[in-house]
Scaffold this motif. Structure first.
Motif, PDB file in Angstrom:
ATOM      1  N   THR A  95      -2.991   9.127   0.369  1.00 20.94           N
ATOM      2  CA  THR A  95      -2.120   8.177   1.072  1.00 20.94           C
ATOM      3  C   THR A  95      -0.660   8.362   0.668  1.00 20.94           C
ATOM      4  N   GLY A  96      -0.401   9.077  -0.418  1.00 15.36           N
ATOM      5  CA  GLY A  96       0.956   9.426  -0.821  1.00 15.36           C
ATOM      6  C   GLY A  96       1.727   8.309  -1.496  1.00 15.36           C
ATOM      7  N   ALA A  97       1.532   7.103  -1.042  1.00 18.74           N
ATOM      8  CA  ALA A  97       2.269   5.959  -1.595  1.00 18.74           C
ATOM      9  C   ALA A  97       1.351   4.749  -1.576  1.00 18.74           C
ATOM     10  N   ILE A  98       1.810   3.692  -2.245  1.00 22.97           N
ATOM     11  CA  ILE A  98       1.025   2.452  -2.326  1.00 22.97           C
ATOM     12  C   ILE A  98       0.773   1.912  -0.920  1.00 22.97           C
ATOM     13  N   MET A  99      -0.449   1.450  -0.688  1.00 18.24           N
ATOM     14  CA  MET A  99      -0.863   0.984   0.642  1.00 18.24           C
ATOM     15  C   MET A  99      -1.162  -0.517   0.680  1.00 18.24           C
ATOM     16  N   ILE A 100      -1.941  -0.963  -0.311  1.00 18.18           N
ATOM     17  CA  ILE A 100      -2.332  -2.376  -0.346  1.00 18.18           C
ATOM     18  C   ILE A 100      -1.872  -2.915  -1.696  1.00 18.18           C
ATOM     19  N   ALA A 101      -0.959  -3.872  -1.658  1.00 14.89           N
ATOM     20  CA  ALA A 101      -0.392  -4.411  -2.903  1.00 14.89           C
ATOM     21  C   ALA A 101       0.471  -5.620  -2.570  1.00 14.89           C
TER      22      ALA A 101
END
Ligand code: PRX
Length: 658
Positions: free
Chosen positions: A424-430
């Motif tokens: 996903t390369g970067a944070i998705m769920i946060a």
């Protein structure tokens, strides 16, 4: 859906909720209203939202025309027509106003501290970029990095990006064999390494491992560039060059290579449920955009912050939140060479106090191992500079979350549990921490522009709270992987093979609660998560059967109080079983796997058994083994087992336990 582990059961009964403190909320980048506006924009116009982010957050040499090309879905192409350079975005654009600001505070294993300004970092990146060009490296060429955690790893990544070369970092704990596989798959022409590295007071050999990998193959490699970190190593004339000799001779101006948005920035090999690790390929523009905006949304990054992400550069977290995200935002960050428990369990806390760290991002494994040492250790240090805490890589159990929040964060710092993946390369769920409450054990809600959902086995959305299903992402997002290096077909079938070409299947199970918050249940495939590191059971099994005494092997995970999951292997050997046990073969096999794959893959326990439990069609009954590994009651139908008595043996006393 696999049975849930006891820790996860406890997560699912968690009901506490923590609103951000008024002090944090008052100065946060986002309040509820601003976040709602961002979400509304993303929901109304997915592409327009990301286009606006890309225009305002990145600097372009040539603006992009088409935001998203989905004509070859799932091979999505973002920001077509645009040209940029990642290193210019991370360094040059800050120089007019921030050249003398500290980019990196580097603390070595022995405690020595070095400070790098943006100007100094830019100079060294340019010098290394020129050195690589001198070695014949140019746009699209692959450079493997086998480096210790440190400034040079960041410089190497930035230098590759500057000249359009594609870096592929390999974690320093991987074996020569694993390194060789990755170099060969990437077809790398240069390897950048160090002679050796100090880690926790010990010496980790790096160049010797590179030599072993190269002597076993890797015909594409022409040069090895060696950073001397300790007392040197053997060098092969004509092939090997010292960083300290070559790089200082180079000019401090290095013309950036302007690349198309989708030009690969890097490859990072990661484990899947089948076969060898795959080279996850990330683009320049979309990836950088994800790493850049999530620093502001999730970490609430602001001027004056000191950010510290403890992840090694060999993992995706070390790419997005050490090498790219903080620099793209002109942040000041801490980079640490060593380990949290050396010379003692106060190292992290001492460093937070010394460097006035305000945002701290680490893994549940580290939190759990430090929590066990007691509250007195952190209490000896002034942790008042902290204002935000983050967690990544594996589910965080509420007990660890609450300890982190109370003891390390003093009850005033929001804890952001961030779900994402190499792919996903970067944070998705946060959480967006100033704008919403957090709950211990939940990564909360998808970020704006991220269409994460939970579906059942047939792909139907599960809207009811408390129903576990598959975690999917229903629309493409800029920082998603572009493909698997050299294998578009594997990319399509691995991630988009189940519910069609628009639904990305993450490989995790999850469920939502009444507030819509996401709770990650763990992997639904044969991928293990040991101390936050991803490992395929198939990889460990093939390493085991490569041993001359092993005829069959099955590997499962079992829960572990610190590591989250540990490896339990069942093997069948040729020759007498009792004699093999008496001769210490189980112990030898643990070491064998560590040598074949790397220390992180070392099984906690190898059980030598007479046979593996199989179905009539000859498939290994993994679920049965998993239940045994977790010490659960066996509920599976075992009537098809040739030898039901084998269950006792599978369950039996460990032949060797670590
Ligand atoms: O199972 C999920 C777990 O780690 C996997 C991704 O591993 P990797 O690609 O190595 O990236 C790790 C760092 C981003 C996921 O499929 N995982 C990651 N973060 C979390 C998590 N599980 C639960 N909670 C998280 N916050």
């Amino acid at each position: 859906m696999s049975a849930t582990a006891p820790e996860i059961e406890s997560v699912l009964h968690e009901e506490r909720s923590f609103a951000p403190s008024p002090a944090f909320a008052a100065s946060a980048n986002f309040n509820g209203e601003r976040l709602a506006a961002l979400r509304a924009h993303a929901a109304a116009d997915h592409e327009g939202f990301w286009a606006a982010q890309a225009r305002t957050q990145l600097c372009w040499q040539q603006p992009f025309g088409q935001t998203l090309d989905d004509s070859h879905a799932p091979l999505y192409r973002w920001f077509g027509g645009g040209r940029l350079n990642a290193s210019v975005n991370c360094l040059d654009r800050h120089l007019p106003t921030r050249a003398q600001d500290t980019a990196i505070i580097f603390e070595r294993d022995d405690g020595e501290v070095q400070r790098w300004t943006y100007a100094a970092l830019h100079e060294e990146v340019c010098r290394l970029g020129n050195a690589l060009r001198l070695l014949g490296i140019g746009k699209g060429d692959r450079v493997v990095l086998y480096l210790p955690m440190g400034v040079q790893a960041v410089i190497a990544m930035q230098a590759c990006a500057r000249i359009g070369a594609v870096h592929s970092a390999v974690f320093g704990g991987f074996s020569a064999e694993s390194l060789k596989d990755r170099i060969e798959d990437a077809g790398a022409s240069v390897v950048i390494t160090a002679d050796a590295a100090p880690r926790g007071g010990k010496r980790v050999e790096l160049k010797a491992t590179v030599d072993r990998a190269l002597s076993a193959g890797c015909g594409s490699v022409e040069h090895v560039l060696v950073f001397q970190r300790l007392d040197g190593c053997a060098m092969q004339a004509g092939r090997d060059l010292w960083w300290q000799t070559l790089v200082p001779q180079q000019a401090t101006h290095c013309e950036p290579e302007w690349v198309e948005s989708e030009h690969p920035l890097f490859l990072l090999y990661t484990s899947g449920s089948t076969g060898k690790p795959k080279g996850v390929q990330h683009s320049t523009a979309g990836y950088l955009l994800g790493a850049t905006v999530t620093m502001q949304w999730v970490f609430d990054l602001q001027p004056g912050d000191v950010f510290w992400c403890t992840a090694d550069i060999g993992w995706i977290t070390g790419h997005s939140y050490v090498a790219y995200g903080p620099l793209a935002n002109a942040a000041t960050q801490v980079i640490f060479e060593g380990v949290p428990t050396w010379p003692d369990g106060e190292r992290f806390w001492r460093m937070i106090a010394a460097h006035k760290v305000s945002i701290f991002y680490t893994a549940p494994t580290a939190i759990r191992s430090l929590m066990r040492l007691g509250d007195e250790l952190p209490a000896r240090h002034d942790l008042s500079s902290l204002r935000l805490l983050g967690s990544v890589g594996e589910p965080i159990n509420p007990a660890a979350w609450l300890w982190y929040q109370r003891v390390i964060g003093g009850g005033r710092c929001p804890v952001v549990d961030t779900w994402w993946q190499t792919e996903t390369g970067a944070i998705m769920i946060a959480p967006v921490p100033g704008a919403m409450p957090t709950k211990p054990g939940s990564c909360t809600l998808p970020l704006p522009g991220i269409c994460a959902e939970i579906v059942d086995e047939d792909g139907h959305p599960l809207s009811k709270p408390g129903h576990g299903g598959l975690l999917v992402v229903g629309k493409p997002w800029p920082s998603m992987l572009s493909t698997i290096w050299g294998d578009d077909a594997r990319y399509c079938s691995t991630y988009f093979g189940r519910f069609g070409k628009t639904i990305y299947v993450a490989g995790d199970g999850a469920q939502r609660d009444e507030d819509g918050y996401f709770w990650i249940l763990g992997r639904i495939d044969d991928v293990l998560n040991v101390s936050g590191h991803r490992l395929g059971t198939a990889e460990v099994e093939s390493a085991l059967v490569a041993h001359p005494r092993v005829t069959e092997a099955a590997v499962v995970g079992r829960s572990h109080p610190v590591k989250g999951e540990a490896i339990l292997a069942f093997v069948v050997v040729n020759g007498a079983r009792e004699a093999a046990i008496a001769a210490g073969l189980a112990q030898e096999l643990c070491q064998w796997v560590a040598t074949q794959l790397g220390a992180i893959a070392r099984p906690d326990e190898v059980r030598i058994v007479e046979q593996l439990p199989k179905t009539r069609s000859g498939k290994i009954m993994r679920r049965l083994l998993r239940s045994i590994g977790r010490g659960e009651a066996v509920t599976q139908d075992v009537s098809t087992l040739e030898n039901p008595a084998i269950i006792e043996q599978l369950r039996g006393e460990p032949a060797f336990g670590a």
